[in-house]
Design a protein around this motif. Structure first.
Motif, short mmCIF file in Angstrom:
data_model
loop_
_atom_site.label_atom_id
_atom_site.label_comp_id
_atom_site.label_asym_id
_atom_site.label_seq_id
_atom_site.Cartn_x
_atom_site.Cartn_y
_atom_site.Cartn_z
N CYS A 86 5.05 7.60 8.77
CA CYS A 86 6.02 7.82 7.70
C CYS A 86 7.43 7.54 8.22
CB CYS A 86 5.89 9.22 7.12
SG CYS A 86 6.87 10.51 7.91
N THR A 141 5.99 10.33 0.10
CA THR A 141 5.18 9.15 -0.12
C THR A 141 6.03 7.94 0.22
OG1 THR A 141 5.80 9.06 -2.45
CG2 THR A 141 3.75 10.19 -1.92
N THR A 163 -0.96 10.61 8.11
CA THR A 163 -0.77 10.09 6.77
C THR A 163 -2.10 9.66 6.16
OG1 THR A 163 -0.37 7.85 7.59
CG2 THR A 163 1.56 9.27 7.30
N SER A 178 -6.27 -0.12 6.25
CA SER A 178 -6.79 1.18 6.70
C SER A 178 -6.24 1.60 8.06
CB SER A 178 -8.31 1.14 6.76
OG SER A 178 -8.84 0.94 5.47
N LYS A 185 -3.79 7.01 3.01
CA LYS A 185 -3.54 5.93 2.06
C LYS A 185 -3.93 6.44 0.68
CE LYS A 185 -6.08 2.19 1.41
NZ LYS A 185 -6.78 0.95 1.57
N TYR A 224 0.84 -1.19 0.00
CA TYR A 224 0.00 0.00 0.00
C TYR A 224 0.88 1.24 0.00
CZ TYR A 224 -3.61 -3.34 1.21
OH TYR A 224 -4.46 -4.39 1.20
N TYR A 268 1.26 5.32 0.85
CA TYR A 268 0.76 6.35 1.75
C TYR A 268 1.48 7.67 1.47
CZ TYR A 268 -1.06 2.36 4.34
OH TYR A 268 -1.72 1.22 4.69
N ARG A 269 0.84 8.77 1.85
CA ARG A 269 1.48 10.09 1.76
C ARG A 269 1.40 10.74 3.13
NH1 ARG A 269 -1.42 14.71 -1.07
NH2 ARG A 269 -2.73 13.40 -0.18
N CYS A 270 2.51 11.35 3.53
CA CYS A 270 2.59 12.04 4.80
C CYS A 270 2.15 13.48 4.60
CB CYS A 270 4.03 11.99 5.31
SG CYS A 270 4.26 12.88 6.86
#
Length: 69
Positions: free
Chosen positions: A30, A14, A37, A25, A39, A4, A6-8
């Motif tokens: 990060c 990312t 963060t 979920s 998803k 998966y 994710y972005r902070c």
């Protein structure tokens, strides 16, 4: 195990995590230690033969080229 992305929010980086689907979920931290963060939606690459076009059949008579007597 699925991967998966994710972005902070604080630092904008990312990152990816391998985790079970049941935990997709769950909150992710990060690499810089921030916990705020989100998803990201990812594209899925699927490979395999399911749904592929059938193999071409040999040209010829009703039995695929053999003599139908």
């Amino acid at each position: 195990m699925p991967r998966y992305e994710y972005r902070c929010k604080p630092c904008g980086s990312t990152f990816e995590l391998n985790r079970p689907m049941a935990e997709s979920s769950a909150p992710a931290t990060c690499p810089d230690g921030h916990t705020d963060t989100v998803k990201l939606l990812s594209t899925v690459a699927v490979t395999g033969t399911a749904g592929a076009a059938p193999a071409p059949q040999p040209a010829g008579g009703c039995c695929g080229g053999g003599g139908c007597g």
